[in-house]
Scaffold this motif. Structure first.
Motif, mmCIF file in Angstrom:
data_model
loop_
_atom_site.group_PDB
_atom_site.id
_atom_site.type_symbol
_atom_site.label_atom_id
_atom_site.label_comp_id
_atom_site.label_asym_id
_atom_site.label_seq_id
_atom_site.Cartn_x
_atom_site.Cartn_y
_atom_site.Cartn_z
ATOM 1 N N SER A 401 -19.613 -32.702 10.384
ATOM 2 C CA SER A 401 -19.225 -33.569 9.276
ATOM 3 C C SER A 401 -18.344 -32.816 8.273
ATOM 4 C CB SER A 401 -20.468 -34.155 8.605
ATOM 5 O OG SER A 401 -20.090 -35.066 7.594
ATOM 6 N N MET A 402 -18.898 -32.457 7.084
ATOM 7 C CA MET A 402 -18.124 -31.779 6.043
ATOM 8 C C MET A 402 -18.455 -30.291 5.984
ATOM 9 S SD MET A 402 -18.410 -34.767 3.144
ATOM 10 C CE MET A 402 -17.621 -33.814 1.874
ATOM 11 N N LYS A 403 -18.847 -29.747 7.108
ATOM 12 C CA LYS A 403 -19.192 -28.329 7.200
ATOM 13 C C LYS A 403 -18.690 -27.798 8.535
ATOM 14 C CE LYS A 403 -23.526 -27.452 7.899
ATOM 15 N NZ LYS A 403 -24.982 -27.297 7.647
ATOM 16 N N ILE A 404 -18.106 -26.599 8.482
ATOM 17 C CA ILE A 404 -17.664 -25.962 9.710
ATOM 18 C C ILE A 404 -18.303 -24.587 9.800
ATOM 19 C CG2 ILE A 404 -15.517 -25.075 8.642
ATOM 20 C CD1 ILE A 404 -14.164 -25.511 11.350
ATOM 21 N N LEU A 429 -8.705 -26.128 2.084
ATOM 22 C CA LEU A 429 -9.760 -27.108 2.309
ATOM 23 C C LEU A 429 -11.136 -26.534 2.009
ATOM 24 C CD1 LEU A 429 -8.396 -28.542 5.679
ATOM 25 C CD2 LEU A 429 -7.944 -29.356 3.367
ATOM 26 N N SER A 430 -11.269 -25.218 2.142
ATOM 27 C CA SER A 430 -12.542 -24.567 1.847
ATOM 28 C C SER A 430 -12.278 -23.118 1.472
ATOM 29 C CB SER A 430 -13.470 -24.631 3.066
ATOM 30 O OG SER A 430 -14.687 -23.965 2.810
ATOM 31 N N ARG A 449 -14.680 -30.579 1.078
ATOM 32 C CA ARG A 449 -14.895 -31.745 0.219
ATOM 33 C C ARG A 449 -14.714 -33.046 0.981
ATOM 34 N NH1 ARG A 449 -11.703 -29.985 -5.368
ATOM 35 N NH2 ARG A 449 -13.009 -28.149 -5.817
ATOM 36 N N THR A 450 -13.942 -32.996 2.059
ATOM 37 C CA THR A 450 -13.711 -34.181 2.873
ATOM 38 C C THR A 450 -14.000 -33.851 4.326
ATOM 39 O OG1 THR A 450 -11.375 -33.608 3.125
ATOM 40 C CG2 THR A 450 -11.939 -35.082 1.310
ATOM 41 N N GLN A 451 -14.131 -34.855 5.120
ATOM 42 C CA GLN A 451 -14.414 -34.653 6.537
ATOM 43 C C GLN A 451 -13.188 -34.066 7.233
ATOM 44 O OE1 GLN A 451 -16.208 -37.992 8.352
ATOM 45 N NE2 GLN A 451 -16.328 -37.096 10.397
ATOM 46 N N ILE A 452 -13.425 -33.083 8.096
ATOM 47 C CA ILE A 452 -12.344 -32.422 8.815
ATOM 48 C C ILE A 452 -11.972 -33.255 10.031
ATOM 49 C CG2 ILE A 452 -11.654 -30.336 10.052
ATOM 50 C CD1 ILE A 452 -11.999 -29.881 7.121
ATOM 51 N N SER A 453 -10.683 -33.598 10.128
ATOM 52 C CA SER A 453 -10.208 -34.350 11.289
ATOM 53 C C SER A 453 -9.672 -33.381 12.334
ATOM 54 C CB SER A 453 -9.120 -35.335 10.859
ATOM 55 O OG SER A 453 -8.045 -34.654 10.249
ATOM 56 N N SER A 454 -9.414 -33.882 13.512
ATOM 57 C CA SER A 454 -8.874 -33.038 14.572
ATOM 58 C C SER A 454 -7.456 -32.592 14.218
ATOM 59 C CB SER A 454 -8.879 -33.794 15.904
ATOM 60 O OG SER A 454 -8.064 -34.952 15.808
ATOM 61 N N TYR A 470 -5.715 -16.451 11.206
ATOM 62 C CA TYR A 470 -6.018 -16.831 12.578
ATOM 63 C C TYR A 470 -5.851 -18.342 12.732
ATOM 64 C CZ TYR A 470 -8.101 -12.223 12.615
ATOM 65 O OH TYR A 470 -8.281 -10.874 12.492
ATOM 66 N N PRO A 471 -5.218 -18.795 13.804
ATOM 67 C CA PRO A 471 -5.126 -20.235 14.049
ATOM 68 C C PRO A 471 -6.476 -20.789 14.488
ATOM 69 C CG PRO A 471 -4.159 -19.006 15.873
ATOM 70 C CD PRO A 471 -4.525 -17.999 14.828
ATOM 71 N N LEU A 472 -6.760 -22.030 14.083
ATOM 72 C CA LEU A 472 -8.028 -22.668 14.422
ATOM 73 C C LEU A 472 -7.720 -24.111 14.812
ATOM 74 C CD1 LEU A 472 -11.127 -21.976 14.290
ATOM 75 C CD2 LEU A 472 -11.138 -23.175 12.106
ATOM 76 N N THR A 473 -8.137 -24.517 15.963
ATOM 77 C CA THR A 473 -7.894 -25.869 16.444
ATOM 78 C C THR A 473 -9.191 -26.652 16.446
ATOM 79 O OG1 THR A 473 -6.079 -25.114 17.845
ATOM 80 C CG2 THR A 473 -7.003 -27.280 18.330
ATOM 81 N N VAL A 474 -9.198 -27.770 15.737
ATOM 82 C CA VAL A 474 -10.358 -28.657 15.693
ATOM 83 C C VAL A 474 -10.071 -29.850 16.585
ATOM 84 C CG1 VAL A 474 -11.781 -30.144 14.226
ATOM 85 C CG2 VAL A 474 -10.993 -27.921 13.375
ATOM 86 N N LYS A 475 -10.948 -30.090 17.532
ATOM 87 C CA LYS A 475 -10.758 -31.196 18.487
ATOM 88 C C LYS A 475 -11.693 -32.343 18.166
ATOM 89 C CE LYS A 475 -9.310 -28.119 22.218
ATOM 90 N NZ LYS A 475 -9.541 -27.640 23.606
#
Length: 475
Positions: A401-404, A429-430, A449-454, A470-475
């Motif tokens: 959700s709003m945490k990675i 974003l954080s 603060r907001t939901q992370i989208s892909s 570092y690059p980070l890809t969220v799927k």
């Protein structure tokens, strides 16, 4: 005390040279005929066989020969055909003109004799240029640069030649890749990509300079990729710039990473260029900071959209080197100075230089060591075990959700660093403080603060002295 004595000796010698020339002019004016004048000039030219003459801030260009008019032109006149007209001493074949320059200036120049542009016949110093060699003036305070001195006795890297076909641009070009002495697939290497690559090889002598910097323990071993332009203006600053950037950051870099043993972290990858080549280097880093974390722009054009792209806060995860010559193309000087203000205002890690030089390969060659040492400093033997791996490896994440939650292996100890999660535009974003950590497997949680989208993001570790991205890809 020793430095004061050397300075006093230097000032005395330069004053003697200027006085000798003035004494020669006085003797010529007092000579009764052309033969007597010729004898005075012969004696002077025998004493000073290497020209031009330089004192602290003065240069005397001299030409001897049968000519109606001799003009000196070069970086200092923007290569104008009008240039600086030499004065011919009546009754002789001696021409001269006096010019003032900063004590550390270096310029390219030529003589114009009628319709012929010629090298200074009494100056052994020449410098390669885009239209052939030029004579080179080095004022007395110009710094010694041992990395520019050729030496066949040191280990040399290897050049790999290939022809690369681009799908993005629908054309082909010859590419050169330099690998350092002792290159091994068992070790990973930092990388720099040069635009106008063949000119950096042939005119700037980049492979030889890299060899020498490695040998002198001033930089760590690196891989260098030399890419020439096919349609230079459209690709570097025109309507093909988007496709060209896709070609560089996508096609070329994917091939390099597959073919050679590279560190794939952007913190260890740079892109460089001069003039419009600097413009496209800035553009490549701007559009693909997940590929290039460092950029060098020499005497660069900086088009408006690129200036605006860097003018953001927080700054993009890019380390910048930029320089400009005081004898450079007049339109470029205010652009680069404005870009410097952007870097300072936004807090980029950067190095900026203003040089008493012109828009020339002699200038750009002489500054190669500046950004190579800035980007890839030599690693002491005590920490060489770190060379083959970046700060963090085995990076993974879990989105909730709003945490990675990020899991990673820390390879070297850190203290007082901040972890930032940013989107592709550099928006934070954080933000989380990372207190002292020793090497090992770690886990950190970042709240948003907001939901992370892909999509694609950056994970950045930042302190006052260091920045790792570092690059980070969220799927």
């Amino acid at each position: 005390m020793k430095m004061k004595l050397l300075l006093a000796l230097f000032l005395t010698c330069t004053a003697v040279i200027a006085q000798d020339f003035n004494d020669m002019l006085e003797k010529i004016s007092q000579s009764p005929d052309s033969l007597a004048k010729k004898a005075v000039i012969d004696s002077f030219m025998q004493k000073y066989q290497v020209l031009p003459l330089t004192s602290t801030n003065e240069c005397i260009f001299i030409f001897r020969g049968n000519a109606q008019r001799i003009i000196v032109t070069g970086d200092h006149t923007q290569w104008s055909q009008r240039g600086d007209t030499m004065q011919r001493i009546a009754g002789t074949d001696l021409h001269y003109v006096k010019k003032n320059f900063p004590s550390d200036a270096r310029i390219d120049y030529k003589f114009i004799n009628g319709t012929n542009w010629i090298l200074d016949p009494k100056n052994p110093l020449t410098c390669p240029g885009g239209f052939g060699p030029n004579s080179e003036l080095r004022m007395p305070g110009y710094p010694e640069q041992p990395e520019l001195i050729g030496n066949t006795d040191i280990p040399r890297g290897t050049i790999v030649d290939t022809t690369f076909r681009s799908n993005a641009l629908n054309n082909s070009r010859a590419i050169k890749v330099y690998v350092p002495p002792g290159y091994s697939q068992a070790q990973q290497y930092p990388l720099i990509l040069f635009h106008d690559g063949i000119d950096y090889v042939n005119l700037a002598k980049a492979p030889a300079i890299i060899d020498r910097l490695i040998f002198m323990n001033r930089i760590r071993p690196i891989i260098a990729v030399f890419v020439p332009a096919v349609n230079r203006t459209p690709e570097y600053a025109g309507n093909s710039i988007v496709q060209y950037e896709n070609f560089i950051s996508g096609e070329i870099m994917n091939w390099v990473d597959t073919r050679f043993s590279t560190i794939r972290n952007p913190e260890y990858r740079a892109v460089a260029g001069a003039s419009n080549g600097g413009n496209i280097a800035l553009y490549c880093a701007l559009k693909s900071p997940q590929v290039f974390g460092k950029v060098a722009a020499q005497s660069s054009n900086v088009i408006g959209s690129i200036m605006t792209g860097y003018d953001v806060y927080p700054p993009l995860p890019i380390t910048v080197y930029a320089d400009i010559g005081n004898y450079d193309i007049p339109q470029l000087i205010p652009l680069v100075k404005q870009f410097k203000q952007v870097m300072e205002k936004r807090g980029y890690i950067h190095r900026y230089k203003e040089l008493n030089e012109g828009h020339s390969w002699g200038n750009w060659r002489a500054q190669l060591n500046e950004f190579l040492e800035f980007f890839f400093p030599h690693m002491p033997s005590s920490v060489k075990s770190v060379e083959t791996k970046p700060l963090i490896t085995d990076l993974s994440h879990v989105l909730d959700s709003m945490k990675i939650r990020i899991n990673f292996r820390l390879n070297i100890p850190v203290r007082g660093m901040t972890i930032l999660l940013m989107d592709m535009n550099g928006k934070i974003l954080s933000e989380s403080l990372l207190s002292s950590r020793e090497p090992g497997d770690l886990q950190e949680e970042l709240l948003t603060r907001t939901q992370i989208s892909s999509g694609a993001y950056f994970l950045q570790f930042r302190s006052e002295q260091t920045m790792f991205t570092y690059p980070l890809t969220v799927k």
